[in-house]
Scaffold this active site. Structure first.
Site, short mmCIF file in Angstrom:
data_model
loop_
_atom_site.label_atom_id
_atom_site.label_comp_id
_atom_site.label_asym_id
_atom_site.label_seq_id
_atom_site.Cartn_x
_atom_site.Cartn_y
_atom_site.Cartn_z
N ASP A 72 -12.83 -0.63 4.78
CA ASP A 72 -12.41 0.77 4.78
C ASP A 72 -12.67 1.32 6.19
OD1 ASP A 72 -12.24 3.52 4.58
OD2 ASP A 72 -13.22 3.61 2.62
N TYR A 164 -1.82 16.38 7.44
CA TYR A 164 -1.27 15.12 7.96
C TYR A 164 -0.74 15.32 9.39
CZ TYR A 164 1.64 10.92 8.32
OH TYR A 164 2.22 9.74 8.73
#
Ligand code: NDP
Length: 256
Positions: A72, A164
């Site tokens: 991750d 985003y």
């Protein structure tokens, strides 16, 4: 924490490449592209274990070198473990491609702090974590190429994708600043800003949305992951030896 599948072959291009988020979409196409060019490819995934392992197996079966790591990118300890493993097995990292990313859509007024943090953790902190873990080796050897996958939305902004868009704008600023800092050490840092590319990331969009996006594109279609991978390969190679700090739009003529 991570899994390894490995094979060996004669390398044509001979570079060692680390790609984040190689299990699906654009990252998967980049893994294939660099492998086909003769590189030793190391890539990470977070959840898509089957996809990652089948991709590594496919490359190994065809005589290439591929290593898949469960890592991750938001977790510094996992990142340092992965990069340490790559460096001890491959000896060096010539190319880093920060591709792993997530998106989410919704009105800004409904955006909660945890969603904002989640997007910045993956899209920005992930780039910070992996780059910092890799760049020491590149600076010591006075060579290397770092390619960040940002987005056209980081340049022009997307309605209902404020977090985003902001995270990808951060990646563009990161690229330009780090290119200046690492240029004297012979390390190039560039950024690709894809337009609309057919991957799982578009999963939330219906047919009407997709055709509207295609109509807004000069080439009248959505792009394919391989079209981003080709540019990443070019940017990492000798043909791009005087290119650094650049933001390369690969968007089919999407309006800016
Ligand atoms: P996908 O959703 O298809 O794939 C995302 C990849 O990122 C997967 O391999 C996923 O791994 C990995 N990933 C996500 N979170 C993590 C994490 N925390 N740690 C490690 N890996 C992670 O997306 P795309 O291929 O479409 O996107 C790739 C990049 O391109 C992203 O940065 C995206 O923002 C950018 N981009 C995409 C566009 C598009 O239209 N598709 C347009 C512009 C930019 P796993 O499945 O194993 O969790």
């Amino acid at each position: 924490m991570y899994e390894i599948r490995q094979g060996s072959s004669g390398l044509m291009f001979g570079k060692v490449v680390l790609i984040t988020g190689g299990s699906r979409g654009i990252g998967r196409a980049i893994v294939r592209k660099f492998s086909q060019a003769g590189c030793s490819v190391h890539f990470c995934y977070k959840n898509s274990e089957n996809e990652a392992n089948s991709l590594a197996s496919e490359i190994v079966r065809s005589g290439g070198v591929a290593v898949a790591y469960r890592c991750d990118v938001t977790d510094r300890e996992q990142v340092e473990r992965m990069t340490g493993e790559v460096l001890s097995s491959a000896g060096q990292i010539d190319v880093l491609i920060n591709n792993a990313g997530i998106a989410s859509a919704g009105l800004f007024c409904d955006l909660c702090e945890s969603d904002w943090n989640r997007i910045f953790d993956v899209n920005v902190k992930g780039v910070f974590n992996v780059t910092q873990a890799v760049m020491g080796d590149m600076v010591r050897r006075k060579q290397g190429s770092i390619i960040n996958i940002a987005s056209v939305w980081g340049e022009v902004g997307a309605s209902c994708e404020v977090a985003y868009s902001a995270s990808k704008a951060a990646v563009i600023g990161f690229t330009k600043a780090l290119a200046k800092e690492l240029g004297p050490s012979g390390v190039r840092v560039n950024c690709i800003t894809p337009g609309v590319i057919e991957t799982d990331m578009l999963g939330g969009l219906g047919v009407a949305d997709l055709s509207a996006l295609a109509e807004m594109t000069a080439l009248c279609r959505i792009g394919q992951p391989d079209e981003i991978a080709s540019v990443a390969l070019f940017l990492s190679g000798e043909g791009a030896s005087f290119i650094t700090g650049q933001v390369l739009g690969v968007n089919g003529g999407f309006p800016l």
